[in-house]
Design a protein around this motif. Structure first.
Motif, PDB file in Angstrom:
ATOM      1  N   ARG A   1     -30.721  18.783  86.482  1.00 30.03           N
ATOM      2  CA  ARG A   1     -30.683  17.251  86.434  1.00 30.03           C
ATOM      3  C   ARG A   1     -30.952  16.898  88.040  1.00 30.03           C
ATOM      4  N   TYR A   2     -30.843  17.620  89.166  1.00 27.35           N
ATOM      5  CA  TYR A   2     -30.995  17.160  90.539  1.00 27.35           C
ATOM      6  C   TYR A   2     -32.499  17.245  90.597  1.00 27.35           C
ATOM      7  N   LEU A   3     -33.320  18.459  90.054  1.00 29.66           N
ATOM      8  CA  LEU A   3     -34.806  18.567  90.230  1.00 29.66           C
ATOM      9  C   LEU A   3     -35.312  17.438  89.221  1.00 29.66           C
ATOM     10  N   ARG A   4     -34.789  17.148  88.108  1.00 23.29           N
ATOM     11  CA  ARG A   4     -35.581  15.955  87.388  1.00 23.29           C
ATOM     12  C   ARG A   4     -35.462  14.688  88.126  1.00 23.29           C
ATOM     13  N   GLU A   5     -34.339  14.375  88.701  1.00 22.37           N
ATOM     14  CA  GLU A   5     -33.912  12.970  89.202  1.00 22.37           C
ATOM     15  C   GLU A   5     -34.600  13.008  90.807  1.00 22.37           C
ATOM     16  N   GLN A   6     -34.583  13.990  91.791  1.00 22.89           N
ATOM     17  CA  GLN A   6     -34.715  13.939  92.910  1.00 22.89           C
ATOM     18  C   GLN A   6     -36.109  14.850  93.230  1.00 22.89           C
ATOM     19  N   GLY A   7     -36.672  15.586  92.405  1.00 19.57           N
ATOM     20  CA  GLY A   7     -37.771  16.649  92.566  1.00 19.57           C
ATOM     21  C   GLY A   7     -39.051  15.768  93.065  1.00 19.57           C
ATOM     22  N   ARG A   8     -39.004  14.660  93.116  1.00 20.70           N
ATOM     23  CA  ARG A   8     -40.299  14.027  93.268  1.00 20.70           C
ATOM     24  C   ARG A   8     -39.941  12.896  94.258  1.00 20.70           C
ATOM     25  N   ALA A   9     -40.870  12.529  95.134  1.00 23.67           N
ATOM     26  CA  ALA A   9     -40.542  11.563  96.321  1.00 23.67           C
ATOM     27  C   ALA A   9     -41.658  10.886  96.876  1.00 23.67           C
ATOM     28  N   MET A  10     -41.773   9.770  96.866  1.00 20.62           N
ATOM     29  CA  MET A  10     -42.969   9.135  97.418  1.00 20.62           C
ATOM     30  C   MET A  10     -42.934   9.289  99.206  1.00 20.62           C
ATOM     31  N   ALA A  11     -44.050   9.597  99.715  1.00 19.00           N
ATOM     32  CA  ALA A  11     -44.079   9.857 101.024  1.00 19.00           C
ATOM     33  C   ALA A  11     -44.505   8.627 102.041  1.00 19.00           C
ATOM     34  N   VAL A  12     -43.694   8.612 103.004  1.00 18.63           N
ATOM     35  CA  VAL A  12     -44.126   7.284 103.852  1.00 18.63           C
ATOM     36  C   VAL A  12     -45.061   7.935 105.087  1.00 18.63           C
ATOM     37  N   SER A  13     -44.759   9.225 105.311  1.00 18.98           N
ATOM     38  CA  SER A  13     -45.331   9.785 106.426  1.00 18.98           C
ATOM     39  C   SER A  13     -45.670  11.338 106.075  1.00 18.98           C
ATOM     40  N   PRO A  14     -46.758  11.839 106.787  1.00 16.67           N
ATOM     41  CA  PRO A  14     -47.215  13.246 106.237  1.00 16.67           C
ATOM     42  C   PRO A  14     -46.157  14.312 106.482  1.00 16.67           C
ATOM     43  N   PRO A  15     -46.142  15.349 106.213  1.00  8.49           N
ATOM     44  CA  PRO A  15     -45.023  16.532 106.441  1.00  8.49           C
ATOM     45  C   PRO A  15     -44.984  16.656 107.922  1.00  8.49           C
ATOM     46  N   PRO A  16     -43.738  16.953 108.270  1.00  9.97           N
ATOM     47  CA  PRO A  16     -43.327  17.201 109.531  1.00  9.97           C
ATOM     48  C   PRO A  16     -44.014  18.528 110.255  1.00  9.97           C
ATOM     49  N   GLU A  17     -44.309  18.537 111.347  1.00 12.44           N
ATOM     50  CA  GLU A  17     -44.737  19.773 111.971  1.00 12.44           C
ATOM     51  C   GLU A  17     -43.559  20.525 112.376  1.00 12.44           C
ATOM     52  N   GLN A  18     -42.500  20.124 112.551  1.00 16.48           N
ATOM     53  CA  GLN A  18     -41.395  20.870 113.206  1.00 16.48           C
ATOM     54  C   GLN A  18     -40.175  20.978 112.137  1.00 16.48           C
TER      55      GLN A  18
END
Length: 119
Positions: free
Chosen positions: A24-41
């Motif tokens: 359920r968690y993976l189905r509901e939370q397993g995708r997310a729109m990104a507002v910024s690129p992946p963090p380096e730290q």
């Protein structure tokens, strides 16, 4: 844990693999729109629901029982293209050694993914 990959063209995050998280968690939370690129730290959230930047993510953490998380950058071919996220159902404080070990595991996962992509 979950291995999150970032698709720059779609500006979207998606779980590529996970263990210990509900379907359920993976189905509901397993995708997310990104507002910024992946963090380096590494990203440390000792109070994950309190640190969640959206109401749906906060609700998802509560529903899954996630109290803390540690996200280490996933580098594939030297480029940050995701995160290896360690979820904890009990509150956790992350010391420097824990963060370095998580980062090393993310580096190993990134190297393995890079090798697999070459084949």
């Amino acid at each position: 844990y979950a291995l999150w990959r970032y698709d720059a063209a779609a500006a979207e995050w998606a779980v590529a693999d996970a263990h210990g998280l509900s379907e359920r968690y993976l189905r509901e939370q397993g995708r997310a729109m990104a507002v910024s690129p992946p963090p380096e730290q590494p990203l440390i959230a000792e109070d994950a629901p309190g640190a969640a930047d959206t109401d749906d993510r906060r609700a998802g953490y509560h529903a899954e029982g996630i109290a803390s998380l540690l996200a280490a950058p996933l580098r594939v071919h030297g480029v940050v293209s995701g995160s290896l996220v360690f979820y904890y159902r009990t509150p956790r404080r992350f010391d420097d050694v824990t963060v370095r070990v998580a980062s090393a595991l993310a580096d190993l996962a990134g190297a393995a993914l890079g090798t697999a992509e070459l084949y």
